[in-house]
Design an enzyme around this catalytic site. Structure first.
Site, PDB file in Angstrom:
ATOM      1  CG  ASP A  28      -1.880   1.157   1.235  1.00  0.00           C
ATOM      2  OD1 ASP A  28      -2.446   1.447   0.163  1.00  0.00           O
ATOM      3  OD2 ASP A  28      -2.081   1.805   2.277  1.00  0.00           O
ATOM      4  CB  SER A  29       0.319   4.697  -1.000  1.00  0.00           C
ATOM      5  OG  SER A  29      -0.966   4.760  -0.420  1.00  0.00           O
TER       6      SER A  29
ATOM      7  CE1 TYR B  91       2.887   5.295  -3.805  1.00  0.00           C
ATOM      8  CE2 TYR B  91       1.770   3.434  -4.809  1.00  0.00           C
ATOM      9  CZ  TYR B  91       2.898   3.988  -4.238  1.00  0.00           C
ATOM     10  OH  TYR B  91       4.030   3.221  -4.116  1.00  0.00           O
TER      11      TYR B  91
ATOM     12  CB  CYS C 299      -2.580   0.757  -2.812  1.00  0.00           C
ATOM     13  SG  CYS C 299      -2.730   2.458  -3.312  1.00  0.00           S
TER      14      CYS C 299
ATOM     15  CD  GLU D 248      -1.190   7.865   6.102  1.00  0.00           C
ATOM     16  OE1 GLU D 248      -0.142   7.968   6.748  1.00  0.00           O
ATOM     17  OE2 GLU D 248      -1.542   6.821   5.513  1.00  0.00           O
TER      18      GLU D 248
ATOM     19  CB  CYS E  59      -9.528   4.748  -0.260  1.00  0.00           C
ATOM     20  SG  CYS E  59      -8.042   5.462   0.480  1.00  0.00           S
ATOM     21  CB  THR E  60      -5.966   1.013   2.078  1.00  0.00           C
ATOM     22  OG1 THR E  60      -5.255   2.192   1.721  1.00  0.00           O
ATOM     23  CG2 THR E  60      -5.726  -0.074   1.078  1.00  0.00           C
ATOM     24  CG  HIS E  61      -5.889   5.744   4.319  1.00  0.00           C
ATOM     25  ND1 HIS E  61      -5.201   5.157   3.299  1.00  0.00           N
ATOM     26  CD2 HIS E  61      -4.977   6.401   5.075  1.00  0.00           C
ATOM     27  CE1 HIS E  61      -3.914   5.451   3.419  1.00  0.00           C
ATOM     28  NE2 HIS E  61      -3.758   6.201   4.489  1.00  0.00           N
TER      29      HIS E  61
END
Ligand code: DGL
Length: 263
Positions: free
Chosen positions: A9-10, A41, A72, A150, A182-184
């Site tokens: 992942d980024s 990304y 990602c 983040e 989106c992974t987040h």
């Protein structure tokens, strides 16, 4: 020795995927690459994301992984046709996410919330339409969410306000199934559910990838680890203030090693 499964992942968002996979397959070991140095990304061009992705494939190949999972979504969107890297099976997150959404929607209205790169690529919309042309797709970019997660602000009022604005088009389109593209975003699941009055089914990358891997193990396409427990090794290209703390929060109680690497 059992070979690890590579995940990339980024940033740290892919740890949501790693957590689900390591819980689902406790005997497996995982080698996670978080490209923190080049995050995000989601606002980069397809050419740049592809260049970064290929460098990471090579890094994971050198770690002797038995599969590469592109956790990602932004990276998945530029590797839709890549299923193999020098004999190592490669999995994107978009195809299984699409299939999961289509199997759940009842009114054929599916939403996709993603980064600018993912939404601009049209990868989800094209994939959904290729399986089900009649499905109505609402796809919206939400570029402010990754920095908020983040920063560790997932429960902050600011994030709630931002999310309320991003979710409005999905409510207006009456989607009943929303892909968290989106992974987040799984970190924000609780707030998203509240803000959508618990009316939308949320599709998460980790769960759909677990199903994909389960099928691969069952078909013998990837050899399952015979002895456990597995271990988790996290490699990151830069160390930010919050990474270790957030990684511990996200993965707890699972233990991991953390190494800064150059790729
Ligand atoms: N991991 C990215 C994704 O799933 C989000 C973070 C970024 O923009 O790099 O799309």
């Amino acid at each position: 020795m059992n070979q690890a499964i590579g995940i990339f992942d980024s940033g740290l968002g892919g740890l949501t995927v790693l957590k689900t996979l390591s819980k689902s397959f406790p005997n497996e070991s995982f080698c996670y690459l978080g490209d923190i140095a080049r995050l995000p990304y989601g606002n980069k061009s397809p050419e740049t994301i592809r260049k970064y992705g290929l460098q990471i494939f090579e890094y994971l190949k050198n770690q002797n992984v038995k599969a590469i999972i592109i956790a990602c979504n932004s990276a998945s969107s530029v590797f839709m046709e890549d299923h193999d890297y020098f004999g190592i099976p490669v999995f994107n997150v978009i195809t299984p996410g699409t299939q999961a959404a289509l199997s759940i929607t009842k009114n054929n209205r599916v939403g996709v919330l993603g980064t600018s790169a993912t939404i601009r690529s049209g990868a989800y919309t094209n994939c959904i339409k290729s399986f089900s042309p009649k499905t109505q797709v609402t796809a919206e970019a939400s570029p402010l969410l990754v920095p908020l997660v983040e920063e560790g602000w997932s429960k902050d009022e600011v994030t709630r306000l931002v999310l309320a604005k991003y979710l409005a088009p999905f409510k207006a389109a009456k989607v009943d199934t929303l892909i968290l593209g989106c992974t987040h975003y799984p970190v924000l699941k609780g707030v998203i559910k509240e803000l959508t009055d618990y009316k939308m089914e949320l599709i998460e990358s980790g769960e759909v990838l677990a199903n994909t891997l389960r099928n691969q193990f069952a078909d013998g396409k990837i050899q399952a680890a015979s002895i456990g427990p597995g271990s988790i090794h996290i490699h990151i290209t830069d160390l930010t203030d919050h990474f270790e703390k957030l990684a511990k929060e996200l993965l707890s109680p699972q233990e991991f090693t953390l190494t800064r690497v150059v790729i």
